[in-house]
Design a protein around this motif. Structure first.
Motif, PDB file in Angstrom:
ATOM      1  N   GLU A  59       1.919  12.238  -3.694  1.00  0.00           N
ATOM      2  CA  GLU A  59       2.444  10.893  -3.949  1.00  0.00           C
ATOM      3  C   GLU A  59       2.028   9.932  -2.830  1.00  0.00           C
ATOM      4  N   ILE A  60       1.852   8.674  -3.187  1.00  0.00           N
ATOM      5  CA  ILE A  60       1.780   7.603  -2.193  1.00  0.00           C
ATOM      6  C   ILE A  60       3.189   7.049  -2.051  1.00  0.00           C
ATOM      7  N   ILE A  61       3.706   7.042  -0.828  1.00  0.00           N
ATOM      8  CA  ILE A  61       5.071   6.578  -0.587  1.00  0.00           C
ATOM      9  C   ILE A  61       5.018   5.340   0.295  1.00  0.00           C
ATOM     10  N   GLY A  62       5.475   4.226  -0.232  1.00  0.00           N
ATOM     11  CA  GLY A  62       5.573   2.997   0.534  1.00  0.00           C
ATOM     12  C   GLY A  62       6.942   2.902   1.187  1.00  0.00           C
ATOM     13  N   ILE A  63       6.966   2.590   2.480  1.00  0.00           N
ATOM     14  CA  ILE A  63       8.215   2.606   3.245  1.00  0.00           C
ATOM     15  C   ILE A  63       8.526   1.192   3.725  1.00  0.00           C
ATOM     16  N   ALA A  64       9.661   0.670   3.303  1.00  0.00           N
ATOM     17  CA  ALA A  64      10.037  -0.719   3.613  1.00  0.00           C
ATOM     18  C   ALA A  64      10.228  -0.916   5.111  1.00  0.00           C
ATOM     19  N   LYS A  65       9.824  -2.094   5.583  1.00  0.00           N
ATOM     20  CA  LYS A  65       9.961  -2.433   6.997  1.00  0.00           C
ATOM     21  C   LYS A  65      10.553  -3.832   7.118  1.00  0.00           C
ATOM     22  N   PHE A  66      11.569  -3.961   7.933  1.00  0.00           N
ATOM     23  CA  PHE A  66      12.236  -5.255   8.111  1.00  0.00           C
ATOM     24  C   PHE A  66      11.372  -6.184   8.960  1.00  0.00           C
ATOM     25  N   GLY A  67      11.424  -7.483   8.656  1.00  0.00           N
ATOM     26  CA  GLY A  67      10.746  -8.480   9.478  1.00  0.00           C
ATOM     27  C   GLY A  67       9.276  -8.638   9.184  1.00  0.00           C
ATOM     28  N   THR A  68       8.820  -8.145   8.031  1.00  0.00           N
ATOM     29  CA  THR A  68       7.408  -8.298   7.666  1.00  0.00           C
ATOM     30  C   THR A  68       7.325  -8.761   6.220  1.00  0.00           C
ATOM     31  N   PRO A  69       6.308  -9.523   5.838  1.00  0.00           N
ATOM     32  CA  PRO A  69       6.202  -9.991   4.445  1.00  0.00           C
ATOM     33  C   PRO A  69       5.823  -8.849   3.503  1.00  0.00           C
ATOM     34  N   ASN A  70       5.687  -9.184   2.224  1.00  0.00           N
ATOM     35  CA  ASN A  70       5.243  -8.190   1.246  1.00  0.00           C
ATOM     36  C   ASN A  70       3.983  -7.488   1.745  1.00  0.00           C
ATOM     37  N   THR A  71       3.931  -6.178   1.549  1.00  0.00           N
ATOM     38  CA  THR A  71       2.767  -5.402   1.936  1.00  0.00           C
ATOM     39  C   THR A  71       2.118  -4.840   0.683  1.00  0.00           C
ATOM     40  N   PHE A  72       0.794  -4.883   0.643  1.00  0.00           N
ATOM     41  CA  PHE A  72       0.066  -4.405  -0.525  1.00  0.00           C
ATOM     42  C   PHE A  72      -0.978  -3.374  -0.102  1.00  0.00           C
ATOM     43  N   LEU A  73      -0.995  -2.275  -0.806  1.00  0.00           N
ATOM     44  CA  LEU A  73      -2.058  -1.288  -0.666  1.00  0.00           C
ATOM     45  C   LEU A  73      -3.038  -1.553  -1.800  1.00  0.00           C
ATOM     46  N   ILE A  74      -4.239  -2.041  -1.462  1.00  0.00           N
ATOM     47  CA  ILE A  74      -5.150  -2.522  -2.497  1.00  0.00           C
ATOM     48  C   ILE A  74      -6.429  -1.685  -2.523  1.00  0.00           C
ATOM     49  N   THR A  75      -7.022  -1.626  -3.701  1.00  0.00           N
ATOM     50  CA  THR A  75      -8.285  -0.901  -3.834  1.00  0.00           C
ATOM     51  C   THR A  75      -9.411  -1.705  -3.196  1.00  0.00           C
ATOM     52  N   GLU A  76     -10.345  -0.982  -2.585  1.00  0.00           N
ATOM     53  CA  GLU A  76     -11.521  -1.655  -2.035  1.00  0.00           C
ATOM     54  C   GLU A  76     -12.456  -2.115  -3.139  1.00  0.00           C
ATOM     55  N   GLU A  77     -12.377  -1.449  -4.277  1.00  0.00           N
ATOM     56  CA  GLU A  77     -13.194  -1.824  -5.424  1.00  0.00           C
ATOM     57  C   GLU A  77     -12.452  -2.834  -6.290  1.00  0.00           C
TER      58      GLU A  77
END
Length: 462
Positions: A59-77
């Motif tokens: 699984e890819i698990i995204g972990i929330a972090k306080f004090g930062t904007p939306n985070t995106f894991l994006i494809t290079e393609e």
């Protein structure tokens, strides 16, 4: 044929069908390409925010972090047309998420910190339940909120794996969750972009560390076949006066063909106004005059009358403009000014004084004019010069609903005790049985300001 031979025939037939089925399945599986190998983030990169992404148990698990904007894991393609599937799981109400499709990234925005924008298919763990809807990240906002498809609000299961399917083929984007049809959008703003997984920003440090899970991320990009929707699903079409096959099958028709005034005449007249109303480039426009109510060019009404219906229309107002869409217009009152009818108010709330008149804001945008206030949030309304979508549903049982850009903002029941009480406290109290006619015309108002209309479509309800 004896029983043994008959059995052998059935056995051979069964094996043949099984082999054909397996072969077909294998051929279909060959179309899929895995975007995540289960072990690494090769082909992906994190942008914008500082939330962490980890890999565990495939699984890819995204972990929330306080004090930062939306985070995106994006494809290079980047991809143009595709069919995307993935599983998503959310365990906490703070973990709003979603998938960018044909996403865009400007690395120079936000003082070099970058900005992700574009189409996003939502994962909404709140009671609002708009999962699977289409949001235009950092641009237009909601395009397809699930007030447009209430049955789909139950598709997403909190704390469980949810299978998303997203088809972006040509100018159509469709979404499914766990096999349930959710959103159907026709829009050509972006034709190519990346796939992105979102970890939303959080406004409470106690939510830091909450996780969003993704797995089985795969895509098809060749030999694509669009999957038809089968249900009575509302279609958001930002194009120009066109209906999809699904809309036509479900009984929708255009009230404005984009080319002529067919189906419309001036109120209290037998022909379309000779001046003031213009049709150009697929847009129906009333030009600005002196700001008065139906005194310069006059309102226009449909030739046909309607009883129970679903009416959708796009409108674009100039700054400070006033207008309206009226329904159950009988043209029987013989009054001066605008013809009498129930009115979906169209107004620049910030600049027009009428917004502060009436009672409790009941003359503001999307309100039932002078009767009931639209309960709307400013973020769901686009500013003058931009296109907004209005919608009025009159059910056969006389329940009426108003929407603005897909969000439901009020409802009432024609002829009810509550309705009649509202009328008794309004400017309409002088008209006997106001708003209770069994049928009437649809009216577009000339209030002396420039207003544009397009995509006026209606479906009669039984």
């Amino acid at each position: 044929m004896n029983s043994i031979n008959l059995y052998l025939c059935y056995l051979c037939l069964g094996l043949s069908i099984s082999m054909i089925s397996c072969q077909s399945s294998d051929q279909n599986e060959e179309k899929w390409v895995n975007l995540f190998d289960g072990e690494s983030l090769d082909g992906w990169k994190a942008v914008m925010g500082a939330a962490d992404f980890e890999i565990e148990n495939g699984e890819i698990i995204g972990i929330a972090k306080f004090g930062t904007p939306n985070t995106f894991l994006i494809t290079e393609e980047q991809y143009d047309d595709f069919i995307l599937e993935f599983d998503l799981k959310i365990n906490h109400i703070s973990s709003n998420s979603g998938a960018m499709v044909r996403g865009q990234f400007d690395p120079t925005a936000r003082n070099g910190n970058g900005l992700v924008y574009g189409y996003q298919i939502e994962a909404d763990p709140t009671d609002r339940a708009w999962s699977g809807g289409l949001y235009d990240e950092a641009r237009r906002g909601w395009i397809y909120p699930l007030d447009l498809n209430p049955p789909a609000k139950s598709a997403f299961k909190m704390g469980e794996w949810n299978t998303y399917r997203i088809e972006a083929i040509g100018n159509e984007i469709k979404s499914w969750i766990n096999g349930q049809e959710v959103a159907y959008v026709v829009d050509d703003t972006d034709s190519r972009g990346f796939i992105g997984l979102q970890v939303h920003s959080i406004n409470d440090p106690n939510y830091e560390g909450e996780k969003t899970h993704f797995r089985n991320i795969r895509i098809q990009t060749e030999d694509l076949t669009s999957t038809p929707f089968n249900g009575d699903v509302f279609v958001v079409n930002t194009g120009l006066n066109q209906l999809t096959d699904l809309e036509q099958q479900n009984g929708w028709k255009l009230l404005f063909d984009g080319k002529s005034s067919a189906g419309w005449v001036g109120a209290y007249k037998e022909t379309f106004p000779e001046k003031g109303w213009h049709i150009k480039d697929g847009i129906l426009m009333v030009e600005a005059s002196d700001g008065s109510e139906s005194m310069s060019f006059g309102d226009i009404v449909t030739v046909d009358k309607f009883s129970a219906f679903d009416l959708s229309f796009d409108f674009n107002i100039s700054e400070g403009a006033n207008s309206g869409v009226k329904y159950f217009v009988t043209l029987s009152e013989g009054n001066k000014g605008s013809a009498i009818g129930l009115e979906y108010q169209i107004l620049d709330d910030e600049r027009h004084p009428d917004a502060k008149m009436g009672r409790d804001g009941n003359r503001t945008l999307a309100s039932l004019y002078d009767l009931k206030t639209a309960d709307k949030q400013p973020r769901y309304v686009r500013k003058p010069g931009e296109w907004n979508q209005g919608r009025i549903i009159v059910h056969p049982d006389n329940k009426v609903e108003h929407f603005i850009n897909g969000v439901k903002v009020l409802e009432y029941v024609r002829g009810s005790e509550v309705f009649r009480e509202m009328v008794s406290e309004s400017k309409y109290k002088v008209w006997e049985n106001f708003g209770e006619a069994p049928e009437g015309h649809i009216l577009l108002q000339d209030h002396g300001d420039e207003v544009k209309f397009k995509n006026i479509k209606i479906k009669e309800l039984n």
